[in-house]
Every structure is written in C-alpha cells, then in structure tokens.
Design a protein around this motif. Sequence first.
Motif, PDB file in Angstrom:
ATOM      1  N   LYS A   1       0.846  -1.174   0.000  1.00 18.20           N
ATOM      2  CA  LYS A   1       0.000   0.000   0.000  1.00 18.20           C
ATOM      3  C   LYS A   1       0.892   1.239   0.000  1.00 18.20           C
ATOM      4  O   LYS A   1       1.804   1.351   0.795  1.00 18.20           O
ATOM      5  N   GLN A   2       0.645   2.162  -0.911  1.00 17.34           N
ATOM      6  CA  GLN A   2       1.455   3.367  -1.003  1.00 17.34           C
ATOM      7  C   GLN A   2       0.817   4.486  -0.202  1.00 17.34           C
ATOM      8  O   GLN A   2      -0.376   4.744  -0.314  1.00 17.34           O
ATOM      9  N   ASN A   3       1.622   5.125   0.634  1.00 14.24           N
ATOM     10  CA  ASN A   3       1.159   6.292   1.377  1.00 14.24           C
ATOM     11  C   ASN A   3       1.500   7.538   0.571  1.00 14.24           C
ATOM     12  O   ASN A   3       2.644   7.771   0.249  1.00 14.24           O
ATOM     13  N   LYS A   4       0.485   8.310   0.274  1.00 13.84           N
ATOM     14  CA  LYS A   4       0.687   9.524  -0.497  1.00 13.84           C
ATOM     15  C   LYS A   4       0.454  10.705   0.439  1.00 13.84           C
ATOM     16  O   LYS A   4      -0.601  10.821   1.048  1.00 13.84           O
ATOM     17  N   LYS A   5       1.452  11.567   0.571  1.00 12.41           N
ATOM     18  CA  LYS A   5       1.338  12.719   1.449  1.00 12.41           C
ATOM     19  C   LYS A   5       1.176  13.976   0.616  1.00 12.41           C
ATOM     20  O   LYS A   5       1.793  14.133  -0.427  1.00 12.41           O
ATOM     21  N   THR A   6       0.327  14.872   1.101  1.00  7.88           N
ATOM     22  CA  THR A   6       0.097  16.137   0.442  1.00  7.88           C
ATOM     23  C   THR A   6       0.725  17.239   1.277  1.00  7.88           C
ATOM     24  O   THR A   6       0.602  17.244   2.489  1.00  7.88           O
ATOM     25  N   ILE A   7       1.379  18.168   0.618  1.00  8.04           N
ATOM     26  CA  ILE A   7       2.017  19.282   1.303  1.00  8.04           C
ATOM     27  C   ILE A   7       1.227  20.547   1.001  1.00  8.04           C
ATOM     28  O   ILE A   7       0.934  20.855  -0.151  1.00  8.04           O
ATOM     29  N   PHE A   8       0.862  21.274   2.067  1.00 10.91           N
ATOM     30  CA  PHE A   8       0.117  22.516   1.953  1.00 10.91           C
ATOM     31  C   PHE A   8       0.973  23.665   2.457  1.00 10.91           C
ATOM     32  O   PHE A   8       1.786  23.486   3.352  1.00 10.91           O
ATOM     33  N   ASN A   9       0.748  24.860   1.925  1.00 11.66           N
ATOM     34  CA  ASN A   9       1.326  26.036   2.564  1.00 11.66           C
ATOM     35  C   ASN A   9       0.294  26.554   3.569  1.00 11.66           C
ATOM     36  O   ASN A   9      -0.818  26.033   3.663  1.00 11.66           O
ATOM     37  N   ILE A  10       0.645  27.592   4.312  1.00  8.93           N
ATOM     38  CA  ILE A  10      -0.246  28.056   5.379  1.00  8.93           C
ATOM     39  C   ILE A  10      -1.589  28.535   4.830  1.00  8.93           C
ATOM     40  O   ILE A  10      -2.639  28.226   5.391  1.00  8.93           O
ATOM     41  N   LYS A  11      -1.556  29.248   3.731  1.00  8.67           N
ATOM     42  CA  LYS A  11      -2.802  29.748   3.143  1.00  8.67           C
ATOM     43  C   LYS A  11      -3.703  28.592   2.686  1.00  8.67           C
ATOM     44  O   LYS A  11      -4.907  28.607   2.910  1.00  8.67           O
ATOM     45  N   GLN A  12      -3.110  27.583   2.071  1.00  8.27           N
ATOM     46  CA  GLN A  12      -3.890  26.441   1.585  1.00  8.27           C
ATOM     47  C   GLN A  12      -4.510  25.655   2.728  1.00  8.27           C
ATOM     48  O   GLN A  12      -5.666  25.247   2.650  1.00  8.27           O
ATOM     49  N   ILE A  13      -3.744  25.435   3.801  1.00 12.45           N
ATOM     50  CA  ILE A  13      -4.302  24.656   4.920  1.00 12.45           C
ATOM     51  C   ILE A  13      -5.388  25.449   5.634  1.00 12.45           C
ATOM     52  O   ILE A  13      -6.370  24.881   6.113  1.00 12.45           O
ATOM     53  N   ALA A  14      -5.251  26.781   5.682  1.00 12.56           N
ATOM     54  CA  ALA A  14      -6.295  27.614   6.280  1.00 12.56           C
ATOM     55  C   ALA A  14      -7.590  27.505   5.483  1.00 12.56           C
ATOM     56  O   ALA A  14      -8.674  27.390   6.064  1.00 12.56           O
ATOM     57  N   GLU A  15      -7.480  27.527   4.171  1.00 12.94           N
ATOM     58  CA  GLU A  15      -8.663  27.363   3.319  1.00 12.94           C
ATOM     59  C   GLU A  15      -9.251  25.964   3.482  1.00 12.94           C
ATOM     60  O   GLU A  15     -10.468  25.803   3.570  1.00 12.94           O
ATOM     61  N   TYR A  16      -8.396  24.955   3.539  1.00 14.85           N
ATOM     62  CA  TYR A  16      -8.846  23.567   3.680  1.00 14.85           C
ATOM     63  C   TYR A  16      -9.589  23.360   4.998  1.00 14.85           C
ATOM     64  O   TYR A  16     -10.610  22.685   5.047  1.00 14.85           O
ATOM     65  N   LEU A  17      -9.065  23.965   6.082  1.00 13.77           N
ATOM     66  CA  LEU A  17      -9.679  23.815   7.400  1.00 13.77           C
ATOM     67  C   LEU A  17     -10.710  24.901   7.696  1.00 13.77           C
ATOM     68  O   LEU A  17     -11.317  24.904   8.765  1.00 13.77           O
TER      69      LEU A  17
END
Length: 44
Positions: free
Chosen positions: A3-19
């Motif tokens: 099983k491959q683990n795929k990690k996503t990297i966000f910048n601060i602005k992107q994670i704020a929008e996501y959350l």
Amino acid sequence: MEKQNKKTIFNIKQIAEYLNCSTSMIRKMINNNEIPYFKIRKKL
C-alpha cells in the motif's frame, strides 16, 4: 501488493482554506505543536 502512502504538502494559506480558518489560527496551531509542519528554506 504494498500500500502506497501519499502525502500532500500545503502552505499556510492552503491549509487555512482547507480547514476553513484564518492563517493566524494555523500559525498559533503550529506554535503550539498542534499540527505537524516542516520548513523548506525558512518557509513553513
């Protein structure tokens, strides 16, 4: 099959929008070690 683990990297602005919160809230969470982070060339 492995099983491959795929990690996503966000910048601060992107994670704020996501959350759906402010960038200052994300920075507070980072300062309190509530969310994982790392720096690339002095940028979070």
